[in-house]
Design an enzyme around this catalytic site. Structure first.
Site, PDB file in Angstrom:
ATOM      1  N   SER A  75      27.802 -13.330  10.384  1.00 35.28           N
ATOM      2  CA  SER A  75      27.786 -14.722   9.919  1.00 35.28           C
ATOM      3  C   SER A  75      28.430 -15.596  10.977  1.00 35.28           C
ATOM      4  O   SER A  75      29.289 -15.128  11.739  1.00 35.28           O
ATOM      5  CB  SER A  75      28.591 -14.838   8.626  1.00 35.28           C
ATOM      6  OG  SER A  75      28.857 -16.186   8.316  1.00 35.28           O
ATOM      7  N   TYR A  95      36.729 -12.523   4.466  1.00 34.69           N
ATOM      8  CA  TYR A  95      35.313 -12.581   4.840  1.00 34.69           C
ATOM      9  C   TYR A  95      35.187 -12.838   6.349  1.00 34.69           C
ATOM     10  O   TYR A  95      34.448 -12.127   7.048  1.00 34.69           O
ATOM     11  CB  TYR A  95      34.641 -13.709   4.051  1.00 34.69           C
ATOM     12  CG  TYR A  95      33.148 -13.819   4.212  1.00 34.69           C
ATOM     13  CD1 TYR A  95      32.287 -12.969   3.514  1.00 34.69           C
ATOM     14  CD2 TYR A  95      32.589 -14.787   5.045  1.00 34.69           C
ATOM     15  CE1 TYR A  95      30.917 -13.086   3.642  1.00 34.69           C
ATOM     16  CE2 TYR A  95      31.214 -14.899   5.178  1.00 34.69           C
ATOM     17  CZ  TYR A  95      30.380 -14.059   4.479  1.00 34.69           C
ATOM     18  OH  TYR A  95      29.022 -14.177   4.611  1.00 34.69           O
TER      19      TYR A  95
HETATM   20  N1  LIG Z   1      23.906 -16.843   2.210  1.00 36.36           N
HETATM   21  C1  LIG Z   1      24.581 -17.262   3.285  1.00 36.36           C
HETATM   22  O1  LIG Z   1      24.823 -18.488   3.467  1.00 36.36           O
HETATM   23  C2  LIG Z   1      25.037 -16.273   4.325  1.00 36.36           C
HETATM   24  C3  LIG Z   1      25.595 -16.789   5.496  1.00 36.36           C
HETATM   25  C4  LIG Z   1      26.034 -15.906   6.463  1.00 36.36           C
HETATM   26  C5  LIG Z   1      25.892 -14.545   6.290  1.00 36.36           C
HETATM   27  N2  LIG Z   1      25.345 -14.069   5.137  1.00 36.36           N
HETATM   28  C6  LIG Z   1      25.230 -12.624   4.991  1.00 36.36           C
HETATM   29  O2  LIG Z   1      23.891 -12.279   4.709  1.00 36.36           O
HETATM   30  C7  LIG Z   1      23.853 -11.064   3.947  1.00 36.36           C
HETATM   31  C8  LIG Z   1      22.994 -11.248   2.722  1.00 36.36           C
HETATM   32  O3  LIG Z   1      23.619 -12.202   1.910  1.00 36.36           O
HETATM   33  P1  LIG Z   1      22.843 -13.111   0.850  1.00 36.36           P
HETATM   34  O4  LIG Z   1      23.337 -14.482   1.035  1.00 36.36           O
HETATM   35  O5  LIG Z   1      21.404 -12.835   0.870  1.00 36.36           O
HETATM   36  O6  LIG Z   1      23.563 -12.589  -0.489  1.00 36.36           O
HETATM   37  P2  LIG Z   1      23.028 -11.859  -1.791  1.00 36.36           P
HETATM   38  O7  LIG Z   1      21.815 -12.525  -2.322  1.00 36.36           O
HETATM   39  O8  LIG Z   1      24.224 -11.743  -2.669  1.00 36.36           O
HETATM   40  O9  LIG Z   1      22.589 -10.426  -1.243  1.00 36.36           O
HETATM   41  C9  LIG Z   1      23.492  -9.405  -0.981  1.00 36.36           C
HETATM   42  C10 LIG Z   1      22.719  -8.109  -0.999  1.00 36.36           C
HETATM   43  O10 LIG Z   1      23.640  -7.063  -0.695  1.00 36.36           O
HETATM   44  C11 LIG Z   1      23.512  -6.061  -1.685  1.00 36.36           C
HETATM   45  N3  LIG Z   1      24.779  -5.366  -1.839  1.00 36.36           N
HETATM   46  C12 LIG Z   1      25.998  -5.891  -2.087  1.00 36.36           C
HETATM   47  N4  LIG Z   1      26.908  -4.916  -2.193  1.00 36.36           N
HETATM   48  C13 LIG Z   1      26.250  -3.751  -2.002  1.00 36.36           C
HETATM   49  C14 LIG Z   1      26.642  -2.387  -2.007  1.00 36.36           C
HETATM   50  N5  LIG Z   1      27.910  -2.021  -2.213  1.00 36.36           N
HETATM   51  N6  LIG Z   1      25.708  -1.458  -1.775  1.00 36.36           N
HETATM   52  C15 LIG Z   1      24.412  -1.794  -1.566  1.00 36.36           C
HETATM   53  N7  LIG Z   1      23.979  -3.067  -1.548  1.00 36.36           N
HETATM   54  C16 LIG Z   1      24.899  -4.034  -1.775  1.00 36.36           C
HETATM   55  C17 LIG Z   1      23.115  -6.816  -2.956  1.00 36.36           C
HETATM   56  O11 LIG Z   1      22.437  -5.966  -3.872  1.00 36.36           O
HETATM   57  P3  LIG Z   1      23.088  -5.257  -5.154  1.00 36.36           P
HETATM   58  O12 LIG Z   1      24.055  -6.226  -5.747  1.00 36.36           O
HETATM   59  O13 LIG Z   1      21.886  -4.986  -6.007  1.00 36.36           O
HETATM   60  O14 LIG Z   1      23.722  -4.030  -4.636  1.00 36.36           O
HETATM   61  C18 LIG Z   1      22.123  -7.802  -2.360  1.00 36.36           C
HETATM   62  O15 LIG Z   1      20.864  -7.201  -2.188  1.00 36.36           O
HETATM   63  C19 LIG Z   1      25.321 -10.734   3.617  1.00 36.36           C
HETATM   64  O16 LIG Z   1      25.803  -9.778   4.537  1.00 36.36           O
HETATM   65  C20 LIG Z   1      26.038 -12.059   3.826  1.00 36.36           C
HETATM   66  O17 LIG Z   1      27.389 -11.911   4.145  1.00 36.36           O
HETATM   67  C21 LIG Z   1      24.910 -14.894   4.145  1.00 36.36           C
END
Ligand SMILES: NC(=O)c1ccc[n+]([C@@H]2O[C@H](COP(=O)([O-])OP(=O)(O)OC[C@H]3O[C@@H](n4cnc5c(N)ncnc54)[C@H](OP(=O)(O)O)[C@@H]3O)[C@@H](O)[C@H]2O)c1
Length: 258
Positions: A146, A159
């Protein structure tokens, strides 16, 4: 010279997304399936993965529910994939969680959970898949971090350091395994509207949808980038902030975030 071999044609590419049930991972999985890839979908909520898989031809999708912090489950899923596909072209470590935490509400249990998912889990994935990828001299890994990992930010006490560590990890990995024929990508999103950011109670600048994020990721692969960051109008500003001396950086960030 691109830092990775550009990927423009995804037909038949075997891709494992860990963290594919919602948000950016789910959108990326859909875009890749539409582009003709074969996908393995992992996350804890198998029912969400199953319902996405049902939208696509069964021979193109494998559903492998797991908790990424469980090393045995990772090894077993990797064995299943190797048996089914004979290898893998790309593993995307997308799984993540977010708990806003500051110096005033530090919660050790939540902190350990975040770091297990964000930092220990990618290391476990590497331990599991690298020997086979190195033996094949092909394939690659994309680690999702991120822009919050660029420099310290308020309310990002766990984080942020976790993400900074993943950036460093991807850089180290690139230096070591790129000369051995593997690809390594670092994906640094800005703000993306997903369940993870839905809890934010502050205005998120340059917010994009998960579908836009998935398209940006594909553009980055097509250009052969190492760091795939987006949206550029936001991430370029943060990259400039990264260059500032502390005195200026602290003053500016304080003003922006107060
Ligand atoms: N959204 C943003 O603005 C943003 C910005 C920078 C970086 N990111 C990064 O992008 C990535 C995806 O985030 P997102 O925003 O798409 O969030 P999200 O919709 O909450 O997706 C997170 C994913 O990770 C899975 N997950 C979480 N804990 C897990 C575990 N212990 N084992 C297996 N799977 C797990 C969740 O599935 P389950 O709950 O079904 O396991 C879900 O599929 C993350 O690494 C986040 O830090 C996001």
């Amino acid at each position: 010279m691109p830092l990775n071999t550009p990927i423009r044609d995804w037909t038949g590419k075997r891709v494992w997304i860990i963290g594919a049930s919602t948000g950016i991972g789910a959108s990326l999985a859909r875009v890749l399936l539409q582009a003709g890839s074969r996908l393995a979908l992992s996350a804890r909520r198998g029912e969400l993965l199953q319902s996405m898989a049902a939208e696509f031809p069964a021979e193109n999708v494998a559903v492998l529910p797991l908790d990424v912090t469980d090393g045995d489950a990772l090894k077993s899923a990797w064995r299943t994939l190797r048996d089914r596909w004979g290898g893998c072209d790309l593993i995307v470590v997308m799984a993540g969680d977010y708990v806003p935490m500051s110096s005033f509400n530090l919660d050790q249990q939540a902190a350990e959970h975040l770091l297990r998912v964000k930092l220990h889990a990618p290391l476990q994935v590497l331990e599991c898949v690298l020997p086979d990828l190195l033996a094949a001299g092909a394939g690659g890994l994309a680690l999702v971090s991120s822009v919050a990992g660029y420099r310290g930010l308020p309310r990002s006490l766990v984080y942020g350091p976790g993400k900074a560590a993943v950036i460093n990890l991807a850089e180290s990995l690139y230096l070591e395994v790129r000369p051995r024929g593997l690809g390594v990508w670092l994906i640094n999103p800005g703000f993306v509207a997903t369940p993870l950011t839905a809890q934010n109670d502050f205005p998120m600048p340059c917010l994009i949808t998960a579908e836009e994020a998935a398209r940006e990721i594909l553009r980055g692969f097509a250009r052969g980038e190492f760091e795939i960051h987006f949206p550029k109008r936001f991430t370029r500003t943060l990259k400039l902030l990264r260059l500032l001396p502390y005195r200026l950086y602290f003053a500016l960030v304080r003003r922006i975030t107060q």
